[in-house]
Scaffold this active site. Structure first.
Site, PDB file in Angstrom:
ATOM      1  N   LYS A 112      27.621  41.424  37.021  1.00  0.00           N
ATOM      2  CA  LYS A 112      26.589  40.751  37.821  1.00  0.00           C
ATOM      3  C   LYS A 112      25.435  40.287  36.956  1.00  0.00           C
ATOM      4  O   LYS A 112      24.864  39.220  37.189  1.00  0.00           O
ATOM      5  CB  LYS A 112      26.080  41.672  38.931  1.00  0.00           C
ATOM      6  N   LYS A 195      38.805  38.508  41.862  1.00  0.00           N
ATOM      7  CA  LYS A 195      38.935  39.132  43.188  1.00  0.00           C
ATOM      8  C   LYS A 195      38.279  38.263  44.268  1.00  0.00           C
ATOM      9  O   LYS A 195      37.359  37.492  43.974  1.00  0.00           O
ATOM     10  CB  LYS A 195      38.379  40.559  43.180  1.00  0.00           C
ATOM     11  N   LYS A 198      32.421  37.832  48.321  1.00  0.00           N
ATOM     12  CA  LYS A 198      31.544  37.364  49.394  1.00  0.00           C
ATOM     13  C   LYS A 198      30.745  36.131  49.016  1.00  0.00           C
ATOM     14  O   LYS A 198      30.772  35.122  49.676  1.00  0.00           O
ATOM     15  CB  LYS A 198      30.538  38.477  49.692  1.00  0.00           C
TER      16      LYS A 198
END
Ligand code: TYM
Length: 328
Positions: A112, A195, A198
């Site tokens: 991140k 993956k 969201k």
């Protein structure tokens, strides 16, 4: 005594099929056997940039999805993390004991921080301490999560053991992560090496839980496969394997039955049939979620009751910890 289950999802964007198949559906099963607590972890959402109005809307939408997917307020406790202040308070205490080196090893932080170079906050780095507080506050036995959260639950275990060795063995219960055998890592439709996620700027990566049937069909028909033709489960063929995994989870059929069913058929047949099982799986959830969102007062009252139940347990643990470490 029933074993206790705790888990949560960040209301940071549209909830996707990975969240549903890797987490929520397993929570619905867990509540039949265990004392279950499911949280909407809004404090975790602000570790990355959020629009205030959107965050508020996402919290209600995620609450509606939990209940629509089958979480039952009579069997489970559902609440918003920021409604129970003990989460922030215990997180601070844990902060003062967790070694920096443990946090620096967290792969999700590294990913991140890499993506978000301009806004890497202390909160993003410290995220796992808040997650440990979430879990430890409730004397949790099991934490059902997808594979990407395993490292965070392991840090929670290490934290509990560290604190127990200093302040007494019965301070914290040491939780166990529960990762499903199938569906622990649903991959992106457009890129099966990444993956499903969201908050991605790739609109065809994820099927969102509230996508319309036509959008779901379009996304699945565009999914990346490979240049081979045989339809079978093979971990090396990431795209087809991912589609078959989703098919397996939504149809409830075994891998053998699925391979026999698709023998001699084409990828386009697999995609077409997959789209229909996904649409049918999500149809009732979407309908119930819409109904709930049309009754905001009812949703608020469910959350209020959930927070009251959670608060009682959380405060008792917080008090125990404060006393043991000599605060106050
Ligand atoms: P979050 O919000 O990213 O994801 C929620 C749950 O969905 C799972 N998941 C997936 N499963 C399969 N395939 C995927 N592609 C996929 N993407 C996500 C996650 O593993 C997770 O179970 N830090 C947590 C939220 C959290 C939490 C907690 C969880 C905060 N406190 C305490 C458990 C216990 C998170 O960001 O999940």
């Amino acid at each position: 005594m029933k074993k206790r289950v705790f888990s949560g999802i960040k209301p940071s964007g549209d909830i996707h099929l990975g969240n549903y198949l890797g987490a929520i559906r397993n929570w619905v099963t867990a509540q039949e056997e265990h004392d279950s607590i499911y949280c909407i972890v809004d404090l975790h959402s602000i570790t990355v940039a959020q629009d205030p109005k959107e965050l508020k809307r996402n919290i209600r939408e995620l609450t509606a999805i939990y209940f629509a997917a089958g979480i039952d307020e009579k069997k489970s406790t559902v609440f918003v993390q920021s409604h129970v202040s003990a989460h922030s308070e215990l997180a601070w205490i844990l902060n003062c004991f967790i070694p920096m080196g443990w946090m620096e090893r967290m792969t999700q932080f590294k990913d991140k921080a890499q993506k978000n170079k301009k806004r890497v906050s202390v909160g993003l780095f410290d995220y796992p301490a808040l997650m440990a507080a979430d879990i430890l506050l409730y004397d949790t036995d099991y934490v059902p999560v997808g594979e990407d959260q395993k490292q965070h639950v392991e840090l929670t275990r290490d934290t509990a053991e560290l604190m127990n060795s200093r302040f007494g063995k019965d301070l914290f219960k040491v939780p166990t992560p529960v990762i499903p055998k199938t569906g622990a890592r649903i991959m992106g439709l457009d890129d099966p090496l990444k993956k499903m996620a969201k908050s991605d700027d790739k609109p065809n990566r994820s099927v969102y839980l509230l996508d319309s049937p036509d959008t779901i069909r379009k996304k699945i028909m565009r999914a990346t496969t490979d240049s081979l033709t045989e339809i079978r489960f093979d971990k090396e063929r990431h795209g087809v394997n991912n589609l078959l995994t989703i098919y397996q989870l939504c149809s409830g059929k075994t891998a053998k039955e699925i391979e026999a069913h698709f023998a001699g058929k084409q990828y386009s047949d697999l995609k077409r049939e997959l789209a229909e099982v996904v649409v049918e799986e999500l149809r009732p959830v979407q309908q119930k979620a819409k109904d709930l969102l049309n009754h905001p007062d009812h949703l608020e009252s469910l959350l209020k009751t959930g927070a009251e139940k959670a608060e009682e347990i959380a405060q008792a643990t917080l008090k125990r910890v404060q006393e043991r470490i000599g605060l106050g």
